[in-house]
Each structure stands twice: as structure tokens, then as C-alpha cells.
Design a protein around this motif. Structure first.
Motif, mmCIF file in Angstrom:
data_model
loop_
_atom_site.group_PDB
_atom_site.id
_atom_site.type_symbol
_atom_site.label_atom_id
_atom_site.label_comp_id
_atom_site.label_asym_id
_atom_site.label_seq_id
_atom_site.Cartn_x
_atom_site.Cartn_y
_atom_site.Cartn_z
ATOM 1 N N ALA A 333 0.834 -1.204 0.000
ATOM 2 C CA ALA A 333 0.000 0.000 0.000
ATOM 3 C C ALA A 333 0.870 1.257 0.000
ATOM 4 C CB ALA A 333 -0.935 -0.003 1.206
ATOM 5 N N LEU A 334 1.968 1.216 0.711
ATOM 6 C CA LEU A 334 2.879 2.369 0.728
ATOM 7 C C LEU A 334 3.489 2.598 -0.652
ATOM 8 C CD1 LEU A 334 4.552 1.684 4.177
ATOM 9 C CD2 LEU A 334 3.258 3.746 3.597
ATOM 10 N N ILE A 335 3.865 1.507 -1.322
ATOM 11 C CA ILE A 335 4.382 1.643 -2.691
ATOM 12 C C ILE A 335 3.293 2.188 -3.614
ATOM 13 C CG2 ILE A 335 5.338 0.402 -4.670
ATOM 14 C CD1 ILE A 335 6.460 -1.673 -2.691
ATOM 15 N N GLU A 336 2.100 1.622 -3.505
ATOM 16 C CA GLU A 336 1.005 1.962 -4.415
ATOM 17 C C GLU A 336 0.587 3.424 -4.315
ATOM 18 O OE1 GLU A 336 -3.505 0.375 -5.515
ATOM 19 O OE2 GLU A 336 -2.580 -0.188 -3.596
ATOM 20 N N ASN A 337 0.618 3.987 -3.126
ATOM 21 C CA ASN A 337 0.032 5.309 -2.904
ATOM 22 C C ASN A 337 1.040 6.441 -2.760
ATOM 23 O OD1 ASN A 337 -3.066 4.849 -2.510
ATOM 24 N ND2 ASN A 337 -2.082 3.177 -1.391
ATOM 25 N N HIS A 338 2.333 6.150 -2.906
ATOM 26 C CA HIS A 338 3.310 7.199 -2.580
ATOM 27 C C HIS A 338 3.299 8.349 -3.594
ATOM 28 C CE1 HIS A 338 6.063 5.221 -5.511
ATOM 29 N NE2 HIS A 338 6.731 6.364 -5.509
ATOM 30 N N MET A 339 2.716 8.142 -4.786
ATOM 31 C CA MET A 339 2.657 9.215 -5.782
ATOM 32 C C MET A 339 1.344 9.989 -5.751
ATOM 33 S SD MET A 339 5.553 9.173 -7.439
ATOM 34 C CE MET A 339 5.231 10.007 -8.999
ATOM 35 N N ARG A 340 0.384 9.556 -4.954
ATOM 36 C CA ARG A 340 -0.954 10.161 -4.992
ATOM 37 C C ARG A 340 -1.017 11.543 -4.343
ATOM 38 N NH1 ARG A 340 -5.584 6.483 -2.919
ATOM 39 N NH2 ARG A 340 -6.801 8.142 -3.920
ATOM 40 N N PHE A 341 -0.041 11.876 -3.548
ATOM 41 C CA PHE A 341 -0.076 13.177 -2.867
ATOM 42 C C PHE A 341 -0.087 14.335 -3.865
ATOM 43 C CE2 PHE A 341 1.021 10.406 0.522
ATOM 44 C CZ PHE A 341 0.697 11.051 1.709
ATOM 45 N N ALA A 342 0.537 14.141 -5.010
ATOM 46 C CA ALA A 342 0.589 15.220 -6.003
ATOM 47 C C ALA A 342 -0.798 15.546 -6.551
ATOM 48 C CB ALA A 342 1.525 14.827 -7.146
ATOM 49 N N ASP A 343 -1.720 14.601 -6.450
ATOM 50 C CA ASP A 343 -3.078 14.816 -6.961
ATOM 51 C C ASP A 343 -4.055 15.280 -5.888
ATOM 52 O OD1 ASP A 343 -2.254 13.876 -9.485
ATOM 53 O OD2 ASP A 343 -2.586 11.797 -8.863
ATOM 54 N N ALA A 344 -3.609 15.379 -4.648
ATOM 55 C CA ALA A 344 -4.533 15.596 -3.530
ATOM 56 C C ALA A 344 -5.339 16.883 -3.656
ATOM 57 C CB ALA A 344 -3.770 15.583 -2.210
ATOM 58 N N GLU A 345 -4.702 17.949 -4.125
ATOM 59 C CA GLU A 345 -5.409 19.232 -4.193
ATOM 60 C C GLU A 345 -6.529 19.220 -5.228
ATOM 61 O OE1 GLU A 345 -2.994 22.815 -4.033
ATOM 62 O OE2 GLU A 345 -1.271 21.578 -3.441
ATOM 63 N N ARG A 346 -6.468 18.275 -6.189
ATOM 64 C CA ARG A 346 -7.506 18.188 -7.220
ATOM 65 C C ARG A 346 -8.538 17.101 -6.912
ATOM 66 N NH1 ARG A 346 -2.677 18.441 -9.945
ATOM 67 N NH2 ARG A 346 -2.769 16.225 -10.463
ATOM 68 N N MET A 347 -8.357 16.394 -5.810
ATOM 69 C CA MET A 347 -9.288 15.323 -5.478
ATOM 70 C C MET A 347 -10.636 15.874 -5.039
ATOM 71 S SD MET A 347 -6.972 12.623 -3.265
ATOM 72 C CE MET A 347 -5.611 11.705 -3.991
ATOM 73 N N LYS A 348 -11.705 15.153 -5.404
ATOM 74 C CA LYS A 348 -13.010 15.458 -4.840
ATOM 75 C C LYS A 348 -12.970 15.161 -3.336
ATOM 76 C CE LYS A 348 -15.366 12.575 -7.246
ATOM 77 N NZ LYS A 348 -16.537 11.825 -7.780
ATOM 78 N N PRO A 349 -13.823 15.803 -2.547
ATOM 79 C CA PRO A 349 -13.838 15.509 -1.110
ATOM 80 C C PRO A 349 -13.995 14.023 -0.805
ATOM 81 C CG PRO A 349 -15.131 17.471 -1.544
ATOM 82 C CD PRO A 349 -14.735 16.921 -2.883
ATOM 83 N N SER A 350 -14.835 13.329 -1.582
ATOM 84 C CA SER A 350 -15.027 11.894 -1.331
ATOM 85 C C SER A 350 -13.743 11.115 -1.597
ATOM 86 C CB SER A 350 -16.162 11.347 -2.199
ATOM 87 O OG SER A 350 -15.909 11.572 -3.578
#
Length: 451
Positions: A333-350
Motif C-alpha cells: 500500500a505504501l508503494i502503491e500510494n506514494h505518488m498520490r499526494f501530487a493529486d490531492a489538491e484536485r481530489m473530490k472531497p469523497s
């Protein structure tokens, strides 16, 4: 240094009891080394001239867990202390344990079978009641030059290094771990023996290798440990996937630090002593997919799909080292999600709230911060996610569902594959703040899916 831990008190009582029966008894091994370095040991071992049957009969609660090797466990209400009879070992045909042992009355002979000089010291605690520095040194029996090596900061095999490593090949990794942990150098002849013996580490059980590597990652000196693994030739033997990171260049605008290996070392340098096992391994493996996905595109170096490839490689490594299912799941899970932070500001609240639902989310935050600090140093994405994670109450992240399958059935909907999609959409709307009640949820379902 005055120690009052239950472990020290228990070991002291054992030494007093055996010496009261006219046997030799000493604190032995790593606890002596730690005391001399001003560190409080985690546990204490006792070495004695008393045979195992004498030790078994001398204390109320004992366990002959290693009687064949002269090892008895002595227990009380709070502690368990390992008590080993002085011995000389026979041949080691399996590269792990002696085929036979011979008990001896000689403490010096017993010390000669141990691994490294700094671990070959014996201490009579009754001769150093306050454990001051001067008293400690005067109460130490040193047959192998361990005090001098401790002063000089050297890891040196006792006797012939090749023989010591043939006896127990895990010592190859232990030499690296001790050198990294204490900031010591490995003595040249010992180092040469490690390099010569490195391919034979493959004969050691993967569980034992995993435990040594985990200690290297979580004792607070992970970078130095992995530099030494590389210098000794052990890295390519135990983790060839990590060795492949060397020389794999990265786009300078995002990674001014250099290649993937350098980036990983800088990240490991940030792991604190006591770091969770899964975070430590996640840090080591987060970019393990980059060597296989490296390509030079017209605009810059790219690693398309390195997360997915990294997860596959990480899964193979976790399986090889026999991590538990829970440990494997978190590392991946740590490997899978380590790049997702760059998209956080564009994520929907859900989507953001579902991101926060990841197991042990603080580990994801910790990994991303280390990842940033080992590269550009830009923490904008990390700050955005951290601030919202810390400000968001748990009931907002995991609200009580407005609707379940039970209500859908009561409303006349037939159970089936569509239920999952209905409930997902209802939960998304709830997380978005678009609906707040069961009636609103049912109205949404009827509008989107009919009666």
C-alpha cells in the motif's frame, strides 16, 4: 551508571546464585558491550561453568530450550534470562549451528567460539556494583582484544574470520549491522572475508535474513547499513532489486540529488530508530519499480508505470522473505500510494476522504515527507494533505452509512451486482455532503436507478 532494570536485577541474582555454588558466572556478549558504551542493554545473557543440569536445578522456573547447546532459560515474574554453559563447538555442517558441543570449564575457550571481539567480553557484575566506567573495565575479562576494538571503533571477527563466517553465515550480515549501528569500521581482514563469503549468504534461511535487514532498517542507521551492504557485496546477493537502482538516472528538475540509489539512501537516512517495520520496508521499496521502467522521453527521463511494476516486485520480495499477509499488504500500500499526494489538491472531497482511510495513514504521510526531503525538498503537497488530515474529524472520514443493502431490499430492490454500485454512489454523495439523511439517500437512488 547505576542500573535498576528488572532484566539487570534478574541477571545479577543468577550470577550471585551460581557463584554462591562455586561456579564461574559472568554477564556475556552484547550486554557487556552496551554497558561499556554507556548504553542500557535490552537484555542480559549469562555465561557459566555450571553444566545445564546444575542450572536447571538451581532456580525455581527454568526451561531447557537449548540444552543440547548448553542453553537454559531462567524465568521469574518479569524476565527471562538466557544462561549458557561454557562450551567449545564442533563443526558447523549446516552453516548455522554446531553439529556437536563440548562443555568446558574455561571461559577463555568459550569466548573463542563467539562472533566478534566486541561481543566476546565477559563481566563479573559483583566486582562492579555501581557500574562506573572504571569499575566496568576492571571487572571485564577480555581474551580477544575486545576492549581495544571497542575503543578504536572496529568490528573484528574473533580468530580466523573465514572460519567464523563458515560457522554461521548470518554473521556476514551481523557484521554490517553492528558496524552501521555503532558507527564502527569493519577490520580489513574481516571485511575481505565478508566479500569473499558474500555469495554464501544464500544458504541462510530467508526469515533470518529478513530479521537482520529489518533491524538494519529500524535501528536508526539504515543508510550506512545499506552502503555497507553494497560495499561488501551482500546487497546484490540479498536484495538484487535494490542493487539495480545504482546508476539509474532521474530527471534533474525533480531529483537534483541524482540516481535512484542515491535518492533511496537519502530517504533511508531519515528513518528514525524504532520506525515501524512496514514504513521502513516501504521506504526501501517505494521506487523499486524505477529501474525496469526507465526511459528517456523527448521532454525528460520518465518512469511510466513504475508504481505498478514496483508493487509487483515488492510483492515478490515480501513473498521471498515470508512477511506476514498484514505486513505485505501495508508495504505494498505504501508503494502503491506514494505518488498520490501530487493529486490531492484536485481530489473530490469523497476521494480525499477515501485516501485518508488507508490503513496506518500516518505512515503514508511519513513516507511522502521523506520522499520529498530526499529530492527537491518541496513539501507543498505534504503540507496540504497533513493539514486536512489532521483537521478532519474521524466521523467525517468514516461516517455511519446512510443506506445499507437492508434498506434497499426493503424498498423493493433485488440483491445483485448492482448493489455495490448503488451503495458506492450513495456513499460518495454522503462524503461530498450532497445528502445527509436516509430519505435523501433513497430519493437519489430512485432518481439514478429507478424504482
Amino acid at each position: 551508571m547505576l542500573l535498576s532494570s528488572p532484566q539487570f536485577a534478574a541477571a545479577l541474582r543468577i550470577v550471585e546464585t551460581l557463584r554462591g555454588k562455586d561456579y564461574e558466572a559472568y554477564l556475556a556478549g552484547g550486554c557487556v558491550r552496551d554497558l561499556l558504551m554507556g548504553r542500557e542493554p535490552h537484555d542480559y545473557d549469562v555465561a557459566t561453568s555450571a553444566a545445564p543440569d546444575v542450572v536447571l536445578a538451581s532456580f525455581p522456573r527454568t526451561f531447557a530450550v537449548g540444552a543440547h547447546f548448553g542453553v537454559v532459560l531462567v524465568a521469574d515474574e518479569e524476565t527471562v534470562t538466557e544462561v549458557a554453559t561454557f562450551r567449545s563447538d564442533g563443526a558447523y555442517s549446516d552453516g548455522r549451528r554446531p553439529d556437536s558441543v563440548r562443555y568446558t570449564l574455561s571461559a577463555e575457550e568459550d569466548v573463542q567460539r563467539r562472533d566478534f571481539t566486541v561481543n566476546g567480553l565477559l563481566l563479573n557484575p559483583l566486582a562492579a556494583p555501581q557500574l562506573s566506567s572504571d569499575e566496568l573495565r576492571q571487572a571485564v575479562l577480555d581474551y580477544v582484544g575486545g576492549l581495544a576494538d571497542l575503543d578504536a571503533g572496529v568490528i573484528r571477527a574473533i580468530g580466523e574470520p573465514m572460519r567464523r563466517f563458515e560457522e554461521d553465515r548470518l554473521r556476514l550480515l551481523r557484521a554490517v549491522r553492528f558496524a552501521a549501528r555503532f558507527g564502527f569500521a569493519i577490520e580489513p581482514v574481516t571485511l575481505a572475508a565478508i566479500r569473499a563469503m558474500a555469495p554464501k549468504i544464500s544458504s541462510v534461511s530467508r526469515e533470518r535474513v529478513r530479521e537482520e535487514l529489518t533491524k538494519m532498517l529500524t535501528e536508526g542507521h539504515a543508510r550506512r547499513a545499506f552502503e555497507l551492504l553494497d560495499e561488501t557485496g551482500l546487497l546484490v546477493e540479498v536484495l538484487p532489486e535494490i542493487a539495480k537502482m545504482k546508476g539509474v538516472q532521474q530527471p534533474a528538475q525533480y531529483h537534483p540529488e541524482g540516481d535512484v540509489w542515491t535518492h533511496t539512501l537519502m530517504l533511508l537516512e531519515q528513518l528514525e530508530a524504532g520506525a515501524p517495520l512496514t514504513l521502513a520496508w516501504g521506504a526501501l521499496l517505494h521506487d523499486v519499480g524505477k529501474p525496469a521502467t526507465f526511459r528517456v522521453a523527448p521532454d525528460r527521463i520518465r518512469f511510466d508505470g513504475h508504481v505498478e511494476v514496483g508493487m509487483a516486485i515488492g510483492a515478490q520480495i515480501c513473498q521471498r522473505f515470508r512477511f506476514s499477509n498484514d505486513e505485505t499488504q501495508q508495504i505494498l500500500a505504501l508503494i502503491e500510494n506514494h505518488m498520490r499526494f501530487a493529486d490531492a489538491e484536485r481530489m473530490k472531497p469523497s476521494t480525499l476522504k477515501r485516501f485518508f482511510r488507508l490503513e496506518e495513514f500516518p505512515q503514508h504521510l511519513a513516507l511522502h515527507k521523506m520522499d520529498c526531503m530526499a529530492a527537491s525538498g518541496n513539501l507543498d503537497h505534504w503540507n496540504f494533505v497533513r493539514e486536512r488530515y489532521e483537521a478532519m474529524p474521524e466521523e467525517a472520514v468514516r461516517p455511519v452509512p446512510l443506506l445499507t443493502g437492508r434498506e434497499l431490499i426493503a424498498a423493493g430492490y433485488a440483491p445483485g451486482p448492482r448493489f455495490k454500485e448503488i451503495l458506492r454512489q450513495v456513499e460518495d454523495a454522503q462524503l461530498e455532503g450532497a445528502i445527509h439523511t436516509l430519505d435523501e439517500a433513497m430519493a437519489m437512488v430512485r432518481e439514478r436507478f429507478g424504482n
